[in-house]
Write a protein that holds these residues in place. Structure first.
Motif, PDB file in Angstrom:
ATOM      1  N   LEU A   1       0.813  -1.114   0.108  1.00  0.00           N
ATOM      2  CA  LEU A   1       0.016   0.099  -0.232  1.00  0.00           C
ATOM      3  C   LEU A   1       1.007   1.418  -0.038  1.00  0.00           C
ATOM      4  O   LEU A   1       0.622   2.238  -0.629  1.00  0.00           O
ATOM      5  CB  LEU A   1      -0.982   0.076   1.409  1.00  0.00           C
ATOM      6  CG  LEU A   1      -1.620   1.378   1.427  1.00  0.00           C
ATOM      7  CD1 LEU A   1      -2.750   1.390   0.212  1.00  0.00           C
ATOM      8  CD2 LEU A   1      -2.639   1.122   2.680  1.00  0.00           C
ATOM      9  N   ASP A   2       1.852   1.109   0.755  1.00  0.00           N
ATOM     10  CA  ASP A   2       2.943   2.372   1.011  1.00  0.00           C
ATOM     11  C   ASP A   2       3.557   2.527  -0.317  1.00  0.00           C
ATOM     12  O   ASP A   2       3.662   3.856  -1.010  1.00  0.00           O
ATOM     13  CB  ASP A   2       3.883   2.177   2.014  1.00  0.00           C
ATOM     14  CG  ASP A   2       3.154   2.255   3.567  1.00  0.00           C
ATOM     15  OD1 ASP A   2       2.248   2.958   3.474  1.00  0.00           O
ATOM     16  OD2 ASP A   2       3.917   1.786   4.171  1.00  0.00           O
TER      17      ASP A   2
ATOM     18  N   ARG B   1       6.980   7.379   5.120  1.00  0.00           N
ATOM     19  CA  ARG B   1       7.235   6.223   5.835  1.00  0.00           C
ATOM     20  C   ARG B   1       8.899   6.239   6.436  1.00  0.00           C
ATOM     21  O   ARG B   1       9.118   6.110   7.448  1.00  0.00           O
ATOM     22  CB  ARG B   1       7.352   4.904   4.968  1.00  0.00           C
ATOM     23  CG  ARG B   1       7.325   3.747   5.451  1.00  0.00           C
ATOM     24  CD  ARG B   1       7.206   2.451   4.569  1.00  0.00           C
ATOM     25  NE  ARG B   1       7.615   1.165   5.112  1.00  0.00           N
ATOM     26  CZ  ARG B   1       6.842   0.236   5.147  1.00  0.00           C
ATOM     27  NH1 ARG B   1       5.653   0.321   4.735  1.00  0.00           N
ATOM     28  NH2 ARG B   1       6.983  -1.006   5.615  1.00  0.00           N
TER      29      ARG B   1
ATOM     30  N   ARG C   1      -2.040   6.955   3.351  1.00  0.00           N
ATOM     31  CA  ARG C   1      -2.620   5.667   3.153  1.00  0.00           C
ATOM     32  C   ARG C   1      -4.112   5.474   2.887  1.00  0.00           C
ATOM     33  O   ARG C   1      -4.604   4.863   2.310  1.00  0.00           O
ATOM     34  CB  ARG C   1      -2.234   4.656   4.496  1.00  0.00           C
ATOM     35  CG  ARG C   1      -0.809   4.336   4.686  1.00  0.00           C
ATOM     36  CD  ARG C   1      -0.493   3.673   5.930  1.00  0.00           C
ATOM     37  NE  ARG C   1       0.873   3.180   6.009  1.00  0.00           N
ATOM     38  CZ  ARG C   1       1.608   2.867   7.127  1.00  0.00           C
ATOM     39  NH1 ARG C   1       0.866   2.840   8.045  1.00  0.00           N
ATOM     40  NH2 ARG C   1       2.894   2.409   6.793  1.00  0.00           N
TER      41      ARG C   1
END
Length: 545
Positions: free
Chosen positions: A147-148, A157, A364
């Motif tokens: 997802l990142d 992140r 996200r």
């Protein structure tokens, strides 16, 4: 991409050099021909432990070598190489070599390395999937990383990871201090007693030798006094006699000056004897020690010896112990202020973690519906026309190493059925297609240069097999893809097609790998369609366009 794969004495392969090329690479062959040796060789390159049963019969060692040409993830690979003390890639090329037999050796860019280092490097080079190998897709951490990657959240992140590490370091320091802070009141009392006891003694480094000397004198004082008194009396009489002798000598010198030479040493001898008498008188006075002073010396020596038994063999060691105990007490006395400082440090670090987590969660939340929709579209292409795919967030009680939430990829293949996490889906056929849909959705973000699909189409056929082939071809336009397949629909879409065959020569069995093109390729597809014949050959040529 993987430019060259060299295999020597692995299973049925005696000596193979494979120049792969780019795009979708199809590998086909009859069951038992040796297609699995490709996956086996790649697993060795990725750091899997070597099984000596893989060594070709009659040989003592096996060698596998891979040459990768890197581009998008070159900087990441070079950073990992430097971290493990290995040579950086030269001209974008990475060379990995495994040798096992009598011993196991592995090399990266001609430098020996550990299996652990090879595994970490291999994770950046190859993404391998078999019919029952979807663990990476089932991992919630891996799903979060996907997802990142899709969200392009690398910066957020990394900011979160940095803040989290600082917070964890602060918490660890606080916990360690708390453990030392649990010191008991009894121990504090003991430390204070020790410091007071040593300090009250007023120790002086050189006093022991002087005390011992005085103690020996006091123990023998009566004998010393008797002998000294006798010596003083005798010397006193001698000094008086020498005085009379001195007057006589003066009279001799007046009468006969020539005698002076004969009595030249008399004067100095008389003076020296007078000095010895005076020194002995002083010594005698010092020897008259009070009994109470003797007892005091004994108590002082006992006190010093007691301290030495407790705290060290010498006065220096006893004083060093006192200094250490005093420093320990000082640190304990200041623990409340230190604890306050650490609490503030943890609190400030946690605030930064929460702030970084909010930024990461925001990106996200925005990307999750888009990724789910794109994966659902690919699933529809793969035959799941009425399936549902969603990404669900779970807020953690405490921030974790990857953020403030965990994710679950939820899938419902059939209408009316509840969505379930991928990890509870039993069908390998379904999992293979879901994995392919996820990979297709992340094709532009995935930096791993090589994808290997080992017979993931084993449980599909017909129209679905064609859809699987199209997805692999789609991935092949963006990555290098090796598809080991039994499906002609997949092999027909490969940019390059390689055939694995098995040959028996003089009681020796060898697996061969060769590229097939034109008629040879059509013949192989016809075989896969059910056997070479006019109809299957015509269909094969039609599939090849």
């Amino acid at each position: 991409m993987l430019a060259v794969l060299k295999i020597k004495n692995l299973a049925l392969v005696d000596d193979l050099t494979w120049d792969l090329g780019s795009g979708l690479i199809g590998v086909t062959g009859q069951t038992g021909a040796g297609k699995s040796m490709i996956v086996g060789a790649l697993k060795l390159i990725l750091g899997e432990r070597a099984n000596h049963d893989l060594i070709r019969t009659g040989e003592s060692s096996c060698t596998v070598e891979a040459i990768f040409e890197l581009s998008d993830n070159l900087d990441h690979v070079n950073a990992l190489l430097e971290e493990n003390g290995l040579e950086r890639c030269e001209d974008n090329s990475l060379v990995v070599k495994r040798i096992f037999g009598s011993g196991n050796k592995q090399f990266v860019n001609c430098s020996p390395c550990t299996l652990a280092a090879l595994k970490s490097i291999g994770a950046l080079l190859v993404d391998l999937h078999g019919p029952h190998e979807h663990q990476s897709l089932l991992s919630r951490d891996r799903q979060l990383a996907m997802l990142d990657a899709y969200a392009g959240a690398g910066k957020e992140r990394e900011a979160y990871r940095s803040a989290y590490k600082i917070w964890q370091d602060a918490v660890t320091e606080w916990e360690e201090f708390q453990n030392t802070r649990q010191i008991s009141d009894r121990e504090i009392d003991l430390l204070r007693f020790q410091v007071d006891e040593i300090g009250a003694a007023g120790l002086v480094v050189d006093e022991v030798a002087e005390l011992e000397q005085r103690y020996r004198q006091s123990q023998n004082s009566s004998r010393l006094l008797d002998n000294t008194s006798q010596a003083v009396d005798l010397l006193s009489a001698a000094v008086a006699s020498l005085g009379n002798a001195h007057r006589c000598i003066r009279e001799l010198e007046r009468i006969d000056p020539a005698i002076s030479e004969k009595i030249a040493g008399f004067e100095s001898a008389r003076v020296e004897i007078e000095e010895v008498e005076g020194n002995l008188r002083e010594y005698s006075e010092d020897l008259e020690i009070d009994p109470s002073e003797l007892a005091s010396i004994e108590r002082r020596i006992d006190e010093i010896e007691t301290l030495k038994r407790k705290y060290g063999q010498t006065i220096e060691e006893v004083l060093a112990y006192e200094e250490k105990a005093r420093a320990r007490l000082d640190s304990i006395d200041g623990r409340e202020s230190e604890l306050q400082r650490l609490n503030e440090s943890v609190g400030e670090a946690r605030m930064k973690v929460d702030k970084a987590a909010v930024a990461l969660s925001r990106i996200r939340d925005k990307a999750a519906p888009k990724l789910a929709k794109e994966i659902a579209g690919h699933l529809d292409d793969l035959g799941f026309h009425q399936s549902v795919f969603e990404i669900e967030f779970e807020t953690l009680d405490e921030p974790g190493s990857r953020g403030a939430e965990a994710v679950d990829f939820l899938f419902g293949p059939n209408p009316g059925e509840p969505l379930k996490p991928l990890r509870v889906i039993a069908s390998s056929g379904e999992m293979s297609r879901v994995m392919l849909a996820v990979k297709s959705a992340l094709a532009d973000q995935d930096r791993i240069p090589l994808m290997v699909f080992d017979e993931i189409d084993a449980n599909v056929g017909g129209e679905i097999a064609g859809a699987v082939g199209k997805k692999m071809a789609f991935l092949g336009d963006r990555h290098q893809v090796i598809a080991i397949t039994h499906m002609p629909q997949v092999a027909a879409l490969a940019h390059r097609h390689f055939l694995v065959t098995k040959e028996v020569e003089k009681d020796s069995t060898n697996s061969r790998l060769e590229r097939v093109e034109d008629d040879a390729r059509a013949n192989e597809l016809a075989r896969m369609l059910g056997g070479v014949g006019p109809e299957t050959l015509a269909l094969a040529k039609k599939m090849l366009g």
